[in-house]
Design an enzyme around this catalytic site. Structure first.
Site, PDB file in Angstrom:
ATOM      1  N   CYS A 137       0.832  -1.214   0.000  1.00 56.14           N
ATOM      2  CA  CYS A 137       0.000   0.000   0.000  1.00 56.14           C
ATOM      3  C   CYS A 137       0.862   1.257   0.000  1.00 56.14           C
ATOM      4  O   CYS A 137       1.392   1.660   1.038  1.00 56.14           O
ATOM      5  CB  CYS A 137      -0.931  -0.008   1.215  1.00 56.14           C
ATOM      6  SG  CYS A 137      -1.960   1.464   1.327  1.00 56.14           S
ATOM      7  N   CYS A 140      -0.423   4.109   2.179  1.00 55.38           N
ATOM      8  CA  CYS A 140      -0.158   3.950   3.613  1.00 55.38           C
ATOM      9  C   CYS A 140       1.321   4.195   3.936  1.00 55.38           C
ATOM     10  O   CYS A 140       1.648   4.833   4.929  1.00 55.38           O
ATOM     11  CB  CYS A 140      -0.487   2.526   4.072  1.00 55.38           C
ATOM     12  SG  CYS A 140      -1.977   1.840   3.374  1.00 55.38           S
ATOM     13  N   ASP A 141       2.213   3.643   3.117  1.00 52.36           N
ATOM     14  CA  ASP A 141       3.620   3.577   3.516  1.00 52.36           C
ATOM     15  C   ASP A 141       4.568   4.436   2.684  1.00 52.36           C
ATOM     16  O   ASP A 141       5.749   4.548   3.017  1.00 52.36           O
ATOM     17  CB  ASP A 141       4.091   2.110   3.459  1.00 52.36           C
ATOM     18  CG  ASP A 141       3.294   1.233   4.412  1.00 52.36           C
ATOM     19  OD1 ASP A 141       2.874   1.743   5.471  1.00 52.36           O
ATOM     20  OD2 ASP A 141       3.079   0.054   4.095  1.00 52.36           O
TER      21      ASP A 141
END
Ligand code: NDP
Length: 321
Positions: A137, A140-141
């Site tokens: 992701c 997200c990261d």
């Protein structure tokens, strides 16, 4: 001894979608039951740092966030049950679902929030380096790779969108694809090819994620050329696997309409499935946004849609009596 549970709202799945539906339904007096499924708390329980869920100025941990959401759902009156549903009968209301221990759930309304799982390559190093360089992701990261070199694996819309997104953080993004053409929409391809921060490695399959010696985390990927068979190595700090997701919809095949990728279909802008009284929320019906906060929003919508559905059904029953 198997028992029978009767409820106004049964919720399948205990990620942000299921628990948000539960919080709203419980506060509306519907006394919902959440069947937690095989991964209580959902995908956030296998992540670490979360810094894009609104309301928390400091970085929080995914498992902690899900513990809090569960506690909040329970505090307002949700029953949490550890079970796995193995059979579903949606032919009449109350809907009848059966758990793997034989428990029967009779539900006036059903919210399906069973989520989706990222697909992984299944190559050496991938699991060991999860959260230490390997991720599924970018939203997200990606932030953690500011100024670093990253690779994205895949050739669909997700891979191309992730590569483009990562250029917000990194000037050195490589897309690795196993064929010589992308499956992504043309407009996304045009943006990708026009972006000077992105290069594409064609006809390459990742054979291994390589951990550093003496340094922690990922340092590169070993590749094989799918045409010539030649081996090569691409140094990188981050590897984003973007080869698709599998929505957890096995139980509903042949019972509810699924799209070509297996996602539950809902009336756009609502949580309504094709069967009145059955609602869907979160990643099980969303292949575009896939965020905890969007899943939570859709869970809220499902609870409100279910509440409205029951109120109308009760009104009609009263009028017809
Ligand atoms: P897709 O299934 O479309 O693409 C997966 C990609 O990963 C393909 O290019 C495939 O290669 C590659 N792949 C699959 N398995 C492997 C493997 N083992 N090794 C290497 N490569 C592999 O998944 P997406 O997540 O991209 O998209 C899913 C759906 O969601 C699509 O319908 C898409 O259009 C939609 N979507 C829409 C968005 C939007 O509208 N903004 C955003 C994101 C997704 P190959 O091409 O060779 O098969």
């Amino acid at each position: 001894m198997p028992s029978t549970h009767h409820t106004k709202m049964l919720i399948l799945g205990s990620g942000p979608a299921g628990l948000s539906a539960a919080i709203y339904a419980a506060r509306a007096g519907m006394m919902p039951i959440v069947v937690q499924g095989l991964q209580p708390g959902g995908q956030l329980t296998i992540t670490t740092d979360v810094e894009n869920y609104p309301g928390f100025a400091d970085v929080i941990q995914g498992p902690w966030l899900m513990e809090q959401m569960t506690a909040q759902a329970v505090h307002v009156g949700t029953s949490m049950i550890w079970d796995t549903i193995v059979d579903v009968d949606l032919s009449e209301r109350p809907f009848r679902l059966t758990g793997d221990g034989g428990d029967v759930y009779l539900a006036e309304t059903l919210v399906i929030a069973t989520g989706a799982q990222a697909k992984w390559l299944g190559v050496p190093g991938e699991q060991e380096l999860g959260g230490k360089g390997v991720s599924a992701c970018a939203t997200c990261d990606g932030f953690f790779y500011r100024g670093k070199k990253v690779v994205v694996i895949g050739g669909g819309n997700t891979a191309v969108e992730e590569a483009l997104y990562l250029t917000n953080h990194s000037d050195d993004v490589t897309l690795i694809h196993r064929r010589d053409s992308l499956r992504a929409e043309k407009i996304l391809q045009d943006r990708l090819f026009a972006n000077p921060k992105i290069k594409v490695l064609w006809n390459k399959q990742v054979e291994r994620f390589v951990a550093g010696e003496g340094v922690s985390g990922l340092v590169g990927v070993d590749l094989i050329d799918t045409v010539t068979g030649a081996a090569s190595h691409e140094p990188t700090d981050g590897g984003f696997v973007a080869i698709g997701h599998s929505p957890s919809t096995e139980l509903f095949k042949g019972k509810l309409p699924l799209d070509e990728d297996g996602y539950l279909q809902v009336t756009p802008g609502t949580s309504l499935t094709a069967i009145p009284g059955v609602f869907a929320a979160g990643d099980v019906t969303d292949k575009i946004y896939r965020q905890a906060v969007t899943a939570a929003g859709m869970g809220c919508m499902a609870a409100l849609d279910a509440e409205r559905f029951l109120a109308e059904a009760e009104y009609h029953a009263l009028v017809e009596a």
